[in-house]
Every structure is written in structure tokens, then in C-alpha cells.
Design a protein around this motif. Structure first.
Motif, PDB file in Angstrom:
ATOM      1  N   GLY A 118      -3.805  -6.293 -10.510  1.00 57.29           N
ATOM      2  CA  GLY A 118      -4.547  -5.048 -10.658  1.00 57.29           C
ATOM      3  C   GLY A 118      -3.761  -3.819 -10.235  1.00 57.29           C
ATOM      4  O   GLY A 118      -4.290  -2.700 -10.233  1.00 57.29           O
ATOM      5  N   PHE A 119      -2.488  -3.989  -9.921  1.00 55.46           N
ATOM      6  CA  PHE A 119      -1.639  -2.905  -9.425  1.00 55.46           C
ATOM      7  C   PHE A 119      -1.437  -1.846 -10.502  1.00 55.46           C
ATOM      8  O   PHE A 119      -1.060  -2.154 -11.633  1.00 55.46           O
ATOM      9  N   GLU A 120      -1.706  -0.580 -10.171  1.00 58.79           N
ATOM     10  CA  GLU A 120      -1.615   0.507 -11.135  1.00 58.79           C
ATOM     11  C   GLU A 120      -0.432   1.420 -10.857  1.00 58.79           C
ATOM     12  O   GLU A 120       0.008   1.565  -9.713  1.00 58.79           O
ATOM     13  N   VAL A 121       0.077   2.033 -11.918  1.00 62.83           N
ATOM     14  CA  VAL A 121       1.181   2.985 -11.806  1.00 62.83           C
ATOM     15  C   VAL A 121       0.816   4.271 -12.532  1.00 62.83           C
ATOM     16  O   VAL A 121       0.015   4.264 -13.465  1.00 62.83           O
ATOM     17  N   GLY A 152       9.155   3.827  -5.692  1.00 66.17           N
ATOM     18  CA  GLY A 152       8.096   3.530  -4.735  1.00 66.17           C
ATOM     19  C   GLY A 152       7.319   2.259  -5.016  1.00 66.17           C
ATOM     20  O   GLY A 152       6.395   1.922  -4.279  1.00 66.17           O
ATOM     21  N   LEU A 153       7.690   1.546  -6.085  1.00 64.04           N
ATOM     22  CA  LEU A 153       6.898   0.388  -6.507  1.00 64.04           C
ATOM     23  C   LEU A 153       6.843  -0.718  -5.460  1.00 64.04           C
ATOM     24  O   LEU A 153       5.766  -1.242  -5.152  1.00 64.04           O
ATOM     25  N   VAL A 154       7.978  -1.099  -4.917  1.00 63.57           N
ATOM     26  CA  VAL A 154       8.003  -2.221  -3.970  1.00 63.57           C
ATOM     27  C   VAL A 154       7.212  -1.886  -2.716  1.00 63.57           C
ATOM     28  O   VAL A 154       6.414  -2.698  -2.233  1.00 63.57           O
ATOM     29  N   LYS A 155       7.396  -0.685  -2.196  1.00 66.80           N
ATOM     30  CA  LYS A 155       6.662  -0.279  -0.988  1.00 66.80           C
ATOM     31  C   LYS A 155       5.164  -0.238  -1.252  1.00 66.80           C
ATOM     32  O   LYS A 155       4.353  -0.696  -0.434  1.00 66.80           O
ATOM     33  N   GLN A 180       3.719  -3.721  -1.484  1.00 68.48           N
ATOM     34  CA  GLN A 180       3.588  -4.277  -0.144  1.00 68.48           C
ATOM     35  C   GLN A 180       2.337  -3.738   0.543  1.00 68.48           C
ATOM     36  O   GLN A 180       1.550  -4.497   1.127  1.00 68.48           O
ATOM     37  N   ASP A 181       2.139  -2.428   0.475  1.00 64.37           N
ATOM     38  CA  ASP A 181       1.009  -1.799   1.148  1.00 64.37           C
ATOM     39  C   ASP A 181      -0.333  -2.175   0.525  1.00 64.37           C
ATOM     40  O   ASP A 181      -1.328  -2.386   1.234  1.00 64.37           O
ATOM     41  N   GLU A 182      -0.388  -2.258  -0.806  1.00 66.09           N
ATOM     42  CA  GLU A 182      -1.660  -2.438  -1.502  1.00 66.09           C
ATOM     43  C   GLU A 182      -2.059  -3.893  -1.694  1.00 66.09           C
ATOM     44  O   GLU A 182      -3.246  -4.185  -1.905  1.00 66.09           O
ATOM     45  N   THR A 183      -1.080  -4.796  -1.650  1.00 71.60           N
ATOM     46  CA  THR A 183      -1.408  -6.212  -1.890  1.00 71.60           C
ATOM     47  C   THR A 183      -1.208  -7.101  -0.670  1.00 71.60           C
ATOM     48  O   THR A 183      -1.682  -8.235  -0.645  1.00 71.60           O
ATOM     49  N   GLY A 184      -0.476  -6.600   0.319  1.00 69.22           N
ATOM     50  CA  GLY A 184      -0.192  -7.430   1.496  1.00 69.22           C
ATOM     51  C   GLY A 184       0.984  -8.366   1.300  1.00 69.22           C
ATOM     52  O   GLY A 184       1.349  -9.116   2.214  1.00 69.22           O
ATOM     53  N   LEU A 185       1.596  -8.342   0.117  1.00 72.76           N
ATOM     54  CA  LEU A 185       2.780  -9.159  -0.114  1.00 72.76           C
ATOM     55  C   LEU A 185       3.957  -8.629   0.703  1.00 72.76           C
ATOM     56  O   LEU A 185       4.101  -7.414   0.884  1.00 72.76           O
ATOM     57  N   VAL A 193       7.988  -7.845   1.441  1.00 72.61           N
ATOM     58  CA  VAL A 193       9.117  -7.462   0.612  1.00 72.61           C
ATOM     59  C   VAL A 193       9.924  -8.699   0.219  1.00 72.61           C
ATOM     60  O   VAL A 193      10.407  -8.820  -0.907  1.00 72.61           O
ATOM     61  N   ALA A 194      10.051  -9.640   1.154  1.00 68.03           N
ATOM     62  CA  ALA A 194      10.802 -10.876   0.868  1.00 68.03           C
ATOM     63  C   ALA A 194      10.147 -11.666  -0.261  1.00 68.03           C
ATOM     64  O   ALA A 194      10.832 -12.177  -1.156  1.00 68.03           O
ATOM     65  N   ASP A 195       8.805 -11.772  -0.242  1.00 68.17           N
ATOM     66  CA  ASP A 195       8.100 -12.485  -1.311  1.00 68.17           C
ATOM     67  C   ASP A 195       8.273 -11.789  -2.647  1.00 68.17           C
ATOM     68  O   ASP A 195       8.477 -12.435  -3.685  1.00 68.17           O
ATOM     69  N   ILE A 196       8.183 -10.470  -2.637  1.00 60.19           N
ATOM     70  CA  ILE A 196       8.333  -9.708  -3.874  1.00 60.19           C
ATOM     71  C   ILE A 196       9.723  -9.898  -4.452  1.00 60.19           C
ATOM     72  O   ILE A 196       9.894 -10.153  -5.647  1.00 60.19           O
ATOM     73  N   LYS A 197      10.735  -9.794  -3.600  1.00 62.84           N
ATOM     74  CA  LYS A 197      12.111  -9.943  -4.079  1.00 62.84           C
ATOM     75  C   LYS A 197      12.364 -11.336  -4.631  1.00 62.84           C
ATOM     76  O   LYS A 197      13.031 -11.509  -5.662  1.00 62.84           O
TER      77      LYS A 197
END
Length: 305
Positions: free
Chosen positions: A119-122, A150-153, A156-161, A163-167
């Protein structure tokens, strides 16, 4: 839509707009100098990714570039020069910014770890917003630079994921892992041509060398004529950008070279005002943002995101 696995981007020289390559006689005269410059650049390529500067705040392979107000001041006051090795780094950064949204969207769709990000929006450059995973590839490759950085940050803030998981999730879909050819073959079949770099004619040769070294390819360099005052021919520039939209060719950067700032001061009378070349380019870029075409502007070695 399925497309062929080979790509044949066309330069302005091939379309008849303008050529960027030197004559064989001129090229021969500069061969020794150019070869020495290329050799020097090659010896430094391994150092590119480790380069640090207090001007930049890094996120992965990406850098936050100066804002418009700061860049305009620095361009006028300092006329910063952009080194050859910096051009190669700039191309790598532009590629990262252009393709990161593609990598993220595929990771969100295909990796169960990223499910909570569906559901992440840009924000869109033409206004409004949309879910990242619902955008087509053209829109993903035309997000504003600041939005991409600013996408990764934000994820992280909006989903709780973390940075390591995202990468870890994004890595299998990045340019650094699969390369440009595989990226287009597997995930960008509706984008039939590689992105281009649009540059002022006065600095085209230097960017041709940088494009070759960066792996972008010299055929992706489109040159724009300079007017007598050395500003870019914005009429021709608009024709080229309109063609990019029609052919769905993303623009990595618009490189204006040196923008002249000398001349009479505006005394308040419209007929006596000196045109502002940098302001014209910023206005032009805003016009194309409204059409859904996004690109950073580089002037005198400074990127205006």
C-alpha cells in the motif's frame, strides 16, 4: 507487451537533428589527448563507489543533491567545475535514481517479506500520488529525484521494515545485480529504448567519454545546440524532450554545461530585462514535470534535484 531482446537507441545524429561526434580529422588530432584522459579515468573507476564528500548524504549508492536555491546561488557565485571522474559518478547515480523504483516495485510484488509495503504510495511529478506497485514502468522511471532518494527511509518509517530487510529484498532486482540488459529484458519490456543523457553541445565530447566508461553507451548522449550567449537552445531542447516522451525514452539528466550569468541588470522594464538562462531551464523542467517526464538538471557540475 512483448518486445525484441535487442535495443537500437538512435542518437540525434542518426535522426538528423544534430551530430555530436567529431570529424575523423578532428578526432585524430585529439586522439592522444583523449586516450590519455580515458586511461587516467579507467585507473580511477575502482575508487568511484567509495568516494565521499561532505556535500552529500549517502543512502546506499545514492546521494542527496543540493536543492534548487542553493544550486542557483553556487552556480552564479562560484561557477563550479565538474571533473571527468565526477561525470562518470554522476551517470552511475542517475542510473541508480532512474531504476531504483523499478527494483523496489518488483521486490514488493515478488518477495513475501515486502508484503506490508503493497500500500506504499509515492508522489508523482505531475501532481497527486499513487501506490508504487500500481504505477506503470514509465511512471516508475519518472519519479522526482527527491522522492526516489527518500523511498527507503519512508518505507522503513511507514512499514516497520528494516533497511537490511529492504536491501536484501531489493538486491535481486537491482541494476548492480542483474545489469541494464537483463533489467530491460525481464522487467521493462514496455520500455524499448535505454534512457538518454541530454547535454549541451559545448560539453558533449566530455560526456561521450564518460558515457563510454560508465557503460551507458555513447549512443545514449543527445546533444543540444548552444546559442551565441552559450545558453542552450530551448526550442531544440523541447523538441528533443517531446520526442523522448513520444518514444518513452527516460531522461537520466539534462546537462546544461555553463549557464551565462553576466549581463545588464533587470531595471524593471520588460523590454530591457536580460533573460535568465538558468531560470528558463528550471521553468522548462517544470513544464515537463507536468507532462510526467522527470529529470535532474546539472549546471556547472551542480545537480539541481
Amino acid at each position: 507487451m512483448r518486445v525484441a531482446n535487442t535495443f537500437a537507441p538512435t542518437t540525434l545524429a542518426q535522426t538528423g537533428h544534430i551530430g555530436v561526434l567529431k570529424s575523423s580529422e578532428d578526432s585524430g588530432a585529439h586522439a592522444d589527448r583523449d586516450q590519455a584522459a580515458i586511461s587516467a579515468l579507467k585507473s580511477q573507476l575502482e575508487q568511484l563507489r567509495g568516494t565521499k564528500s561532505p556535500q552529500y548524504t549517502e543512502l546506499g549508492h545514492l546521494s542527496f543533491w543540493p536543492n534548487i536555491d542553493r544550486a542557483k546561488t553556487e552556480v552564479r557565485d562560484h561557477g563550479a567545475h565538474f571533473t571527468a571522474i565526477g561525470k562518470v559518478q554522476s551517470l552511475h547515480d542517475a542510473i541508480d535514481v532512474t531504476y531504483l523504483p523499478i527494483s523496489l516495485a518488483n521486490a514488493i510484488c515478488l518477495d513475501p517479506v515486502m508484503t506490508k509495503a503493497k500500500g506504499f504510495e509515492v508522489a508523482l511529478v505531475q501532481g497527486g500520488s499513487a501506490k508504487l506497485v500500481e504505477l506503470d514502468n514509465w511512471s516508475l522511471m519518472n519519479l522526482d529525484v527527491k522522492e526516489v532518494l527518500g523511498l527507503v527511509k519512508r518505507l522503513q518509517d511507514e512499514t516497520g521494515l528494516s533497511v537490511a530487510d529492504i536491501k536484501r529484498s531489493v538486491e535481486p532486482y537491482t541494476i548492480q545485480t542483474i545489469g541494464l540488459a537483463e533489467m530491460h529484458r525481464s522487467y521493462l519490456r514496455d520500455i524499448q529504448e535505454f534512457p538518454v543523457l541530454v547535454v549541451a553541445q559545448t560539453c558533449a565530447q566530455a560526456w561521450l567519454e564518460a558515457a563510454a566508461l560508465a557503460g551507458v553507451g555513447t549512443r545514449q548522449i543527445l546533444a543540444i545546440d548552444n546559442l551565441p550567449d552559450q545558453s542552450m537552445d530551448t526550442g531544440q531542447l523541447r523538441d528533443v524532450l517531446d520526442d523522448c516522451i513520444q518514444r518513452r525514452r527516460p531522461v537520466l539528466q539534462l546537462v546544461a554545461g555553463e549557464v551565462p550569468s553576466d549581463g545588464p541588470v533587470d531595471d524593471g522594464h520588460p523590454n530591457n530585462a536580460t533573460p535568465d538562462p538558468l531560470g528558463q531551464l528550471l521553468d522548462l523542467r517544470s513544464d515537463y514535470f507536468a507532462k510526467g517526464l522527470a529529470f535532474p538538471l546539472r549546471v556547472d557540475g551542480l545537480s539541481i534535484s
